[in-house]
Design a protein around this motif. Structure first.
Motif, mmCIF file in Angstrom:
data_model
loop_
_atom_site.group_PDB
_atom_site.id
_atom_site.type_symbol
_atom_site.label_atom_id
_atom_site.label_comp_id
_atom_site.label_asym_id
_atom_site.label_seq_id
_atom_site.Cartn_x
_atom_site.Cartn_y
_atom_site.Cartn_z
ATOM 1 N N ARG A 379 0.816 -1.220 0.000
ATOM 2 C CA ARG A 379 0.000 0.000 0.000
ATOM 3 C C ARG A 379 0.848 1.268 0.000
ATOM 4 O O ARG A 379 0.509 2.243 -0.678
ATOM 5 C CB ARG A 379 -0.951 -0.001 1.194
ATOM 6 C CG ARG A 379 -0.296 -0.181 2.560
ATOM 7 C CD ARG A 379 -1.338 -0.491 3.641
ATOM 8 N NE ARG A 379 -0.743 -0.779 4.916
ATOM 9 C CZ ARG A 379 -0.543 0.127 5.870
ATOM 10 N NH1 ARG A 379 -0.899 1.378 5.646
ATOM 11 N NH2 ARG A 379 -0.004 -0.216 7.016
ATOM 12 N N VAL A 380 1.935 1.280 0.741
ATOM 13 C CA VAL A 380 2.808 2.447 0.774
ATOM 14 C C VAL A 380 3.472 2.650 -0.576
ATOM 15 O O VAL A 380 3.537 3.770 -1.104
ATOM 16 C CB VAL A 380 3.871 2.303 1.881
ATOM 17 C CG1 VAL A 380 4.927 3.408 1.756
ATOM 18 C CG2 VAL A 380 3.230 2.353 3.256
ATOM 19 N N LYS A 414 13.640 -0.887 -6.764
ATOM 20 C CA LYS A 414 13.311 -2.298 -6.961
ATOM 21 C C LYS A 414 11.957 -2.626 -6.347
ATOM 22 O O LYS A 414 11.148 -3.359 -6.949
ATOM 23 C CB LYS A 414 14.392 -3.183 -6.350
ATOM 24 C CG LYS A 414 15.747 -3.095 -7.049
ATOM 25 C CD LYS A 414 16.783 -3.951 -6.348
ATOM 26 C CE LYS A 414 18.152 -3.830 -7.026
ATOM 27 N NZ LYS A 414 19.190 -4.629 -6.304
ATOM 28 N N MET A 415 11.713 -2.084 -5.163
ATOM 29 C CA MET A 415 10.428 -2.339 -4.510
ATOM 30 C C MET A 415 9.294 -1.682 -5.277
ATOM 31 O O MET A 415 8.203 -2.252 -5.428
ATOM 32 C CB MET A 415 10.475 -1.829 -3.065
ATOM 33 C CG MET A 415 11.387 -2.630 -2.147
ATOM 34 S SD MET A 415 11.240 -2.126 -0.415
ATOM 35 C CE MET A 415 12.105 -0.553 -0.434
ATOM 36 N N LEU A 416 9.531 -0.460 -5.754
ATOM 37 C CA LEU A 416 8.491 0.251 -6.500
ATOM 38 C C LEU A 416 8.201 -0.422 -7.830
ATOM 39 O O LEU A 416 7.049 -0.462 -8.299
ATOM 40 C CB LEU A 416 8.930 1.701 -6.741
ATOM 41 C CG LEU A 416 8.974 2.631 -5.524
ATOM 42 C CD1 LEU A 416 9.680 3.939 -5.887
ATOM 43 C CD2 LEU A 416 7.568 2.927 -5.007
ATOM 44 N N ASN A 417 9.226 -0.967 -8.453
ATOM 45 C CA ASN A 417 9.078 -1.551 -9.781
ATOM 46 C C ASN A 417 8.110 -2.734 -9.786
ATOM 47 O O ASN A 417 7.429 -2.996 -10.782
ATOM 48 C CB ASN A 417 10.447 -1.991 -10.305
ATOM 49 C CG ASN A 417 10.408 -2.350 -11.773
ATOM 50 O OD1 ASN A 417 9.938 -1.568 -12.598
ATOM 51 N ND2 ASN A 417 10.887 -3.547 -12.100
ATOM 52 N N ILE A 418 8.027 -3.432 -8.670
ATOM 53 C CA ILE A 418 7.137 -4.593 -8.567
ATOM 54 C C ILE A 418 5.679 -4.188 -8.758
ATOM 55 O O ILE A 418 4.872 -4.929 -9.316
ATOM 56 C CB ILE A 418 7.326 -5.290 -7.203
ATOM 57 C CG1 ILE A 418 8.757 -5.817 -7.080
ATOM 58 C CG2 ILE A 418 6.318 -6.407 -7.002
ATOM 59 C CD1 ILE A 418 9.080 -6.402 -5.716
ATOM 60 N N HIS A 419 5.350 -2.949 -8.325
ATOM 61 C CA HIS A 419 3.955 -2.507 -8.340
ATOM 62 C C HIS A 419 3.680 -1.476 -9.429
ATOM 63 O O HIS A 419 2.602 -0.881 -9.438
ATOM 64 C CB HIS A 419 3.590 -1.897 -6.973
ATOM 65 C CG HIS A 419 3.795 -2.830 -5.834
ATOM 66 N ND1 HIS A 419 2.860 -3.775 -5.468
ATOM 67 C CD2 HIS A 419 4.841 -2.974 -4.967
ATOM 68 C CE1 HIS A 419 3.308 -4.458 -4.421
ATOM 69 N NE2 HIS A 419 4.508 -3.990 -4.099
ATOM 70 N N ARG A 420 4.598 -1.288 -10.355
ATOM 71 C CA ARG A 420 4.432 -0.216 -11.347
ATOM 72 C C ARG A 420 3.222 -0.430 -12.247
ATOM 73 O O ARG A 420 2.606 0.539 -12.694
ATOM 74 C CB ARG A 420 5.683 -0.088 -12.209
ATOM 75 C CG ARG A 420 6.838 0.591 -11.502
ATOM 76 C CD ARG A 420 7.972 0.862 -12.456
ATOM 77 N NE ARG A 420 7.633 1.904 -13.421
ATOM 78 C CZ ARG A 420 8.373 2.201 -14.485
ATOM 79 N NH1 ARG A 420 9.468 1.507 -14.728
ATOM 80 N NH2 ARG A 420 8.014 3.165 -15.309
#
Length: 438
Positions: A379-380, A414-420
């Motif tokens: 969510r963040v 890397k963390m953001l890319n998972i949810h792009r």
């Protein structure tokens, strides 16, 4: 010519008020021997050097403080730096001012005689003796006299500081604080006022002011003092913590300290106090070996206060507020408080490139900590993506940042890319003012 023009203007206003439209310039010309040879202005406090040349005290002191050891007019090397008040010239100037008061010229006041090093030494001897003998009424009177000199003149203040007063006053503060300080508040407040003019503190002064009794008194002032006393206590605590981190744990364990500090942040006294309070909070949340004070800050609502400050505060306060928020996010309670506030993520992302390089690095650190903990439900990270975090963090890496921030920014991407794929939203205006590194 500056003084002549100023007097001409004042005189012209005076004559216009009387229905006249012209002012005889010759009558308003300052006599040459009334002018300081350095500033060319009317002397307010004429003093004579050993060469026989008279100057305005402020001008010649500035000349000497700059490292010069010669007489500006004669260029002779000064055998003595003594400045003898020229009472004859001063009275002549005052009489001239009175004679020309119809032109709007005000009589210069009779200057107060500056304090001498010998007088300061005598005063410090009185304070040391009264401290040793525990004659606290005499101690209060001596400190009050010193406080008066510090208020009235910058020169007197410098003379007191260079005479080693801060160590003597710090020892007196520690002695009063150790001796039922609730009954000695007046004397402690006087000493506290003088000490705040003597920063930075030397090691001897810090050892006295960092004692358990002194810190207890400062904490009490922070909770129970009036606005001026609370301000002085905050400034002194900031000075102590910035120079010596050993006091952090003592303050972290002090009952009621966190509440008193947050009250000052919530009800600001002045910008200097707000900045000092944030610096103290930063040292507490980043240097403490336990998370008790950090968790307590989160429980007391410091996260909401910091976010409100970040919205529209000036650069220095915004940087410090982000630094404190980064420290609070080291605790579980702090991260929960940050994530539960609707303003946190969009505000943090917006501040990248908007404040300073340091602020951007704090933002990346906070987002990394929040994303690391809550990456399971995402969510963040999704909220950060929708606010345009991916492009901004990527651009931060391209523009350049510290190695520590580079590691966190890379991991955050890397963390953001998972949810792009779940959506992004970028405001091109965020990059409008950004300068390319090439």
């Amino acid at each position: 010519m500056t003084s002549t023009l100023r007097i001409l203007k004042a005189g012209r206003r005076n004559f216009i008020g009387r229905g006249r439209t012209t002012t005889p310039a010759a009558e308003l010309t300052i006599p040459t021997h009334f002018r300081c040879p350095i500033s060319i202005d009317l002397m307010k406090d004429p003093v004579t050097l050993c060469t026989g040349i008279t100057y305005d005290r402020q001008s010649i002191e500035t000349w000497l403080d700059s490292g010069n050891n010669t007489c500006p007019v004669t260029n002779q090397v000064l055998k003595s730096f003594d400045q003898i008040p020229n009472h004859t010239i001063r009275r002549m100037i005052q009489d001239w001012c009175v004679d020309n008061r119809s032109f709007g010229i005000e009589r210069i006041p009779t200057p107060r005689i500056p304090i001498s090093s010998a007088a300061v030494s005598e005063m410090l001897l009185e304070i040391s003796s009264a401290t040793r003998l525990k004659e606290y009424s005499l101690l209060r009177e001596s400190v009050k006299k010193m406080n008066r000199f510090c208020r009235e003149s910058e020169r007197d203040r410098r003379c007191i500081v260079t005479s080693g007063a801060v160590a003597v006053l710090s020892a007196a503060f520690d002695s009063l604080a150790a001796n039922s300080f609730e009954n000695q508040t007046t004397g402690l407040e006087e000493i506290l006022q003088v000490i705040t003019w003597m920063f930075p503190l030397d090691s001897e002064a810090r050892s006295y002011l960092g004692s358990a009794s002194s810190l207890r008194a400062l904490q009490w002032f922070l909770q129970c003092g009036d606005l001026t006393v609370r301000r002085n206590a905050v400034l002194l605590l900031r000075e102590l913590l910035s120079a010596d981190k050993r006091h952090v744990d003592s303050l972290s364990e002090a009952e009621g300290f966190a509440e008193a500090l947050i009250k000052i942040i919530r009800e600001p006294i002045c910008p200097a106090t707000t900045k000092a309070s944030l610096i103290i909070a930063y040292h507490l949340v980043t240097s403490s070996q336990n998370q008790k004070i950090t968790s307590r800050f989160a429980e007391l609502g410091l996260v909401s206060l910091l976010l409100e400050m970040i919205v529209d505060s000036e650069k220095s306060i915004c940087e410090k507020a982000l630094g404190v928020l980064d420290g609070i996010c080291n605790s579980e309670e702090g991260r929960q408080a940050a994530c539960s506030h609707a303003l946190t993520i969009p505000l943090l992302v917006k501040k990248i490139f908007r404040v300073s390089d340091l602020a951007s690095e704090f933002v990346v650190s906070i987002l990394w900590k929040l994303g690391k903990i809550y990456k399971g439900d995402g969510r963040v990270l999704i909220e950060a993506l929708q606010a345009g975090a991916f492009q901004k963090v990527l651009l931060l890496l391209q523009v350049g940042c510290s190695e520590k921030t580079k590691e966190k920014a890379t991991d955050l991407l890397k963390m953001l890319n998972i949810h792009r794929q779940r959506g992004e939203c970028v405001d091109s205006m965020d990059f409008k003012q950004l300068k390319r590194p090439f």
